[in-house]
Design a protein around this motif. Sequence first.
Motif, mmCIF file in Angstrom:
data_model
loop_
_atom_site.group_PDB
_atom_site.id
_atom_site.type_symbol
_atom_site.label_atom_id
_atom_site.label_comp_id
_atom_site.label_asym_id
_atom_site.label_seq_id
_atom_site.Cartn_x
_atom_site.Cartn_y
_atom_site.Cartn_z
ATOM 1 N N ALA A 93 0.832 -1.210 0.000
ATOM 2 C CA ALA A 93 0.000 0.000 0.000
ATOM 3 C C ALA A 93 0.862 1.254 0.000
ATOM 4 O O ALA A 93 0.556 2.229 -0.701
ATOM 5 C CB ALA A 93 -0.938 -0.007 1.207
ATOM 6 N N LEU A 94 1.949 1.241 0.763
ATOM 7 C CA LEU A 94 2.871 2.381 0.771
ATOM 8 C C LEU A 94 3.540 2.547 -0.586
ATOM 9 O O LEU A 94 3.671 3.669 -1.111
ATOM 10 C CB LEU A 94 3.925 2.209 1.869
ATOM 11 C CG LEU A 94 3.418 2.366 3.295
ATOM 12 C CD1 LEU A 94 4.457 1.850 4.292
ATOM 13 C CD2 LEU A 94 3.064 3.818 3.578
ATOM 14 N N TRP A 95 3.966 1.439 -1.174
ATOM 15 C CA TRP A 95 4.608 1.469 -2.492
ATOM 16 C C TRP A 95 3.656 2.024 -3.559
ATOM 17 O O TRP A 95 4.058 2.737 -4.459
ATOM 18 C CB TRP A 95 5.086 0.063 -2.852
ATOM 19 C CG TRP A 95 5.656 -0.048 -4.226
ATOM 20 C CD1 TRP A 95 6.879 0.400 -4.646
ATOM 21 C CD2 TRP A 95 5.044 -0.645 -5.366
ATOM 22 N NE1 TRP A 95 7.063 0.117 -5.977
ATOM 23 C CE2 TRP A 95 5.939 -0.529 -6.441
ATOM 24 C CE3 TRP A 95 3.815 -1.267 -5.572
ATOM 25 C CZ2 TRP A 95 5.643 -1.008 -7.706
ATOM 26 C CZ3 TRP A 95 3.537 -1.749 -6.828
ATOM 27 C CH2 TRP A 95 4.442 -1.609 -7.876
ATOM 28 N N ALA A 102 -6.540 6.456 3.265
ATOM 29 C CA ALA A 102 -6.616 5.012 3.001
ATOM 30 C C ALA A 102 -5.525 4.277 3.781
ATOM 31 O O ALA A 102 -5.781 3.206 4.349
ATOM 32 C CB ALA A 102 -6.486 4.732 1.504
ATOM 33 N N LEU A 103 -4.331 4.846 3.807
ATOM 34 C CA LEU A 103 -3.237 4.220 4.555
ATOM 35 C C LEU A 103 -3.550 4.169 6.051
ATOM 36 O O LEU A 103 -3.270 3.169 6.714
ATOM 37 C CB LEU A 103 -1.931 4.977 4.315
ATOM 38 C CG LEU A 103 -1.330 4.854 2.918
ATOM 39 C CD1 LEU A 103 -0.149 5.813 2.764
ATOM 40 C CD2 LEU A 103 -0.903 3.424 2.644
ATOM 41 N N THR A 104 -4.142 5.226 6.567
ATOM 42 C CA THR A 104 -4.488 5.276 7.988
ATOM 43 C C THR A 104 -5.521 4.214 8.328
ATOM 44 O O THR A 104 -5.368 3.465 9.301
ATOM 45 C CB THR A 104 -5.014 6.667 8.368
ATOM 46 O OG1 THR A 104 -3.993 7.631 8.076
ATOM 47 C CG2 THR A 104 -5.386 6.741 9.842
ATOM 48 N N LEU A 105 -6.591 4.127 7.525
ATOM 49 C CA LEU A 105 -7.619 3.116 7.762
ATOM 50 C C LEU A 105 -7.043 1.709 7.649
ATOM 51 O O LEU A 105 -7.359 0.834 8.459
ATOM 52 C CB LEU A 105 -8.778 3.298 6.778
ATOM 53 C CG LEU A 105 -9.663 4.512 7.021
ATOM 54 C CD1 LEU A 105 -10.672 4.678 5.888
ATOM 55 C CD2 LEU A 105 -10.376 4.398 8.354
ATOM 56 N N GLN A 106 -6.192 1.504 6.653
ATOM 57 C CA GLN A 106 -5.581 0.190 6.484
ATOM 58 C C GLN A 106 -4.689 -0.135 7.669
ATOM 59 O O GLN A 106 -4.714 -1.257 8.179
ATOM 60 C CB GLN A 106 -4.792 0.129 5.179
ATOM 61 C CG GLN A 106 -4.237 -1.246 4.911
ATOM 62 C CD GLN A 106 -3.575 -1.355 3.557
ATOM 63 O OE1 GLN A 106 -3.342 -0.360 2.883
ATOM 64 N NE2 GLN A 106 -3.260 -2.558 3.157
ATOM 65 N N ALA A 107 -3.898 0.821 8.121
ATOM 66 C CA ALA A 107 -3.012 0.585 9.260
ATOM 67 C C ALA A 107 -3.822 0.229 10.511
ATOM 68 O O ALA A 107 -3.461 -0.696 11.250
ATOM 69 C CB ALA A 107 -2.143 1.810 9.516
ATOM 70 N N LEU A 110 -5.076 -3.354 10.065
ATOM 71 C CA LEU A 110 -3.995 -4.334 10.167
ATOM 72 C C LEU A 110 -3.479 -4.455 11.595
ATOM 73 O O LEU A 110 -3.137 -5.555 12.045
ATOM 74 C CB LEU A 110 -2.866 -3.977 9.197
ATOM 75 C CG LEU A 110 -3.238 -4.028 7.709
ATOM 76 C CD1 LEU A 110 -2.052 -3.617 6.844
ATOM 77 C CD2 LEU A 110 -3.745 -5.394 7.299
ATOM 78 N N ILE A 111 -3.442 -3.343 12.315
ATOM 79 C CA ILE A 111 -3.025 -3.402 13.726
ATOM 80 C C ILE A 111 -4.053 -4.192 14.535
ATOM 81 O O ILE A 111 -3.688 -5.023 15.378
ATOM 82 C CB ILE A 111 -2.819 -1.980 14.294
ATOM 83 C CG1 ILE A 111 -1.555 -1.366 13.672
ATOM 84 C CG2 ILE A 111 -2.734 -2.001 15.819
ATOM 85 C CD1 ILE A 111 -1.392 0.123 13.928
ATOM 86 N N ALA A 112 -5.339 -3.963 14.257
ATOM 87 C CA ALA A 112 -6.391 -4.704 14.974
ATOM 88 C C ALA A 112 -6.279 -6.206 14.702
ATOM 89 O O ALA A 112 -6.380 -7.026 15.633
ATOM 90 C CB ALA A 112 -7.769 -4.183 14.561
ATOM 91 N N VAL A 113 -6.038 -6.578 13.455
ATOM 92 C CA VAL A 113 -5.883 -7.999 13.113
ATOM 93 C C VAL A 113 -4.640 -8.570 13.797
ATOM 94 O O VAL A 113 -4.666 -9.688 14.319
ATOM 95 C CB VAL A 113 -5.832 -8.206 11.586
ATOM 96 C CG1 VAL A 113 -5.452 -9.631 11.233
ATOM 97 C CG2 VAL A 113 -7.176 -7.847 10.957
#
Length: 126
Positions: A93-95, A102-107, A110-113
Amino acid sequence: MEVRVLGRWLWRLIGLAAVGIGALGTVVPLLPTTPFLLLAAWAFARGSERWRQWLLNHPRFGPAIRSWQAERAIPRKAKWIGIASLIGTMLIALWMDLPPAALTLQAIALIAVSIFLLSRPDGNSG
């Protein structure tokens, strides 16, 4: 065909599709295996006890499913593969230079998972 018979075949079809996707996850990076196998076991429990038993006794897939069903445990090796996949997903996603929102929501997701994965007991098969 009777509605009941059609229902069993629908559950079997869902289970087979989930096994297929789960099997692909053993060779395709970032595609999870275990959640699809858990879905397959759940579907087979409604469609075919024989197929459910086959999955639970499968030498590769069975131990993780049984561990989850018995203890809600995830094998240590599966946890670390999962965490590595999550990190890989974030790096992609960063690449791709996704927007900051979008990066914030994804992070956050992913942290929750990651917290969930790491908070589960270690299963017997890993």
